[in-house]
Design an enzyme around this catalytic site. Structure first.
Site, PDB file in Angstrom:
ATOM      1  N   LYS A 287       7.024  -2.589   8.530  1.00  0.00           N
ATOM      2  CA  LYS A 287       7.150  -2.104   7.158  1.00  0.00           C
ATOM      3  C   LYS A 287       8.499  -1.420   6.985  1.00  0.00           C
ATOM      4  CE  LYS A 287       4.632   0.751   3.769  1.00  0.00           C
ATOM      5  NZ  LYS A 287       3.400   1.525   3.530  1.00  0.00           N
TER       6      LYS A 287
ATOM      7  N   SER B  42       0.993   0.524  -0.563  1.00  0.00           N
ATOM      8  CA  SER B  42       2.401   0.202  -0.470  1.00  0.00           C
ATOM      9  C   SER B  42       2.769  -0.770   0.637  1.00  0.00           C
ATOM     10  CB  SER B  42       3.198   1.495  -0.257  1.00  0.00           C
ATOM     11  OG  SER B  42       2.821   2.117   0.971  1.00  0.00           O
TER      12      SER B  42
ATOM     13  N   SER C 273      -2.731   2.929   1.148  1.00  0.00           N
ATOM     14  CA  SER C 273      -1.696   1.910   1.273  1.00  0.00           C
ATOM     15  C   SER C 273      -1.865   0.950   2.426  1.00  0.00           C
ATOM     16  CB  SER C 273      -0.327   2.590   1.407  1.00  0.00           C
ATOM     17  OG  SER C 273      -0.001   3.296   0.243  1.00  0.00           O
TER      18      SER C 273
END
Length: 442
Positions: A78, A148, A172
């Site tokens: 990420k 996210s 997320s």
């Protein structure tokens, strides 16, 4: 080696094939890169991929004895996590030229366990309530993959990479697992280092990982040496005591979440598990507001330096947080801390009477549109309570999109929870072949 294209293997299957000499890391990496080339122009999971670097690293690993449980396996990172050999942009216009000089601790750990960092996955800006990722849900490109951890969820769900990191401040990590039909573990708070990961809330932020089976999650747990992982024991579904917990926010459950929870409870009972309803004490309903106060209160502190650098260029939602548009006050923040402290002890006591607690992983199927990443209401309380959570795909909703459930345990019960999840995977997830056939044809 099996005739299946390597990118469609789970991480655990691929690891076994590599260990047996039937698959090379290079072949696996090349298969993933081919899948990315074919699919990512539509799915848009990645912000940066370096094919040449990944192939060179795979060839080197193919010459070596095993470095650890992730040897030769590609991993997505990420893009709020520092990487020494790739950009780290936080999906922020202000950080597009950022080149860290060292890896985040979590990235370094998986490298030492033998993983190959395939690239950086797209994310909501700073992983916090602002500029959305460009990523799309691989089951329906008109829908969000969640966030996210948008790109990580989409990449693993679309068979572009077997492993990827996510993070969770609210929902997320677990919510994208539900939306993309994959597995995830959000470990107990504090068990995985956050050094080198962009922080929003020291009390909430948690690093986790995605896979396509519980065995995959266990490989990651071995790499991170989660407490007790060396003693993980197999379980049998029969006789397991599972607490069925709709949470205080059940009114927000849509058809997909209700279908997933009902199907999970029915399948568990058929498998011989004992399913008992848990009704959390009334004050647990206040955890959503407590979570909001802490997230925005600590987010205000975390983003203040960004605000000083460029308040006018800052995303409006981030600017609103720093300027305290959420109405966080010292009194409300202290009350939120106190409530969460008390509820952690209470939930540990409740959950200790069960082998796992069954709860919704999302409000339902992934919403349509890329303007949203979905509602975190069924995730935020567990993030605030610091519990381990394991996401398991469960049903297809009315729109044909996956919906999962999550298993939750007391703090630091990660290994026991993984053992239960391993026993329950064939019980709860009965449409893995369907998911694979849908996406392998794409």
């Amino acid at each position: 080696m099996s005739t299946i294209e390597p990118c469609f293997l789970t991480a655990a299957q691929a690891a076994a094939e590599i260990a047996a000499g039937r698959l090379t890391s290079e072949a696996l990496v090349r298969s993933c890169l081919a899948r990315i080339e074919a699919r990512d122009p539509a799915v848009k999971a990645w912000l940066h991929v370096d094919p040449d670097l990944a192939i060179r690293q795979a060839r080197e690993l193919d010459k070596r004895p095993s470095m650890g449980p992730l040897h030769g396996l590609p991993f997505g990172v990420k893009d709020i996590m520092d990487t020494a050999d790739m950009p780290t942009t936080y999906n922020s216009p202000a950080w597009q030229r950022h080149r860290p000089t060292r890896d985040a601790a979590c990235v370094s750990i998986v490298r030492h366990a033998g993983a190959i960092i395939l690239g950086k996955t797209d994310t909501v800006e700073f992983a916090f309530n602002s500029r959305k990722a460009a990523s799309r849900n691989p089951y329906n490109l008109a829908h969000t993959p969640g966030g996210s951890s948008s790109g990580s969820g989409a990449a693993v769900g679309d068979y572009q990479v077997p492993f990827a990191f996510g993070t969770q401040t609210a929902g997320s990590h677990i919510r994208p697992a539900s939306f993309n039909g994959i597995y995830a573990i959000k470990p107990s708070w504090g068990t995985v280092s956050r050094e080198g990961v962009h922080m929003i809330s020291p009390i909430l932020d948690t690093v986790g990982w995605y896979g396509r089976s519980v065995d995959d999650l266990i490989l990651g747990a071995r790499a991170f040496q989660l407490p007790g992982i060396a003693d993980l024991a197999t379980r049998d579904p029969g006789g397991l005591r599972i607490g069925y917990c709709e949470t205080p926010y059940w009114a927000k459950a849509e058809t997909g979440a209700r279908k997933a929870m009902a199907a999970a409870a029915e399948r568990l009972r058929r498998a011989g598990a004992i399913v008992e309803e848990i009704v959390l004490p009334a004050h647990f309903a206040d955890l959503a507001e407590a979570h909001t106060m802490i997230m925005f209160g600590e987010g205000r502190v975390a983003l203040y330096d960004e605000y000083l650098r460029d308040s006018h260029g800052m995303h409006p939602e981030l600017r609103l947080t720093v300027e305290n548009g959420r109405g966080v006050t010292p009194r409300r923040l202290v009350e939120a801390y106190d409530l969460s402290d008390a509820c952690r002890r209470e939930f540990d006591a409740i959950a200790s009477g069960f082998d796992a607690v069954l709860a919704p992983a999302a409000t339902g199927e992934a919403p349509k549109g890329l303007h949203t990443v979905g509602d975190w209401i069924f995730n935020g309380l567990w993030t605030l309570l610091h519990t381990p959570c394991v996401a398991i795909p469960t049903v297809l909703g009315d729109l044909g999109l996956p919906v999962g459930i999550q298993l939750v345990g007391p703090r630091l019960s990660d290994t026991g929870l993984l053992a239960v999840a391993h026993a329950l995977q064939p019980v709860l997830d009965d449409f893995a072949d369907m998911r694979a056939s849908v996406l392998s044809a794409a």
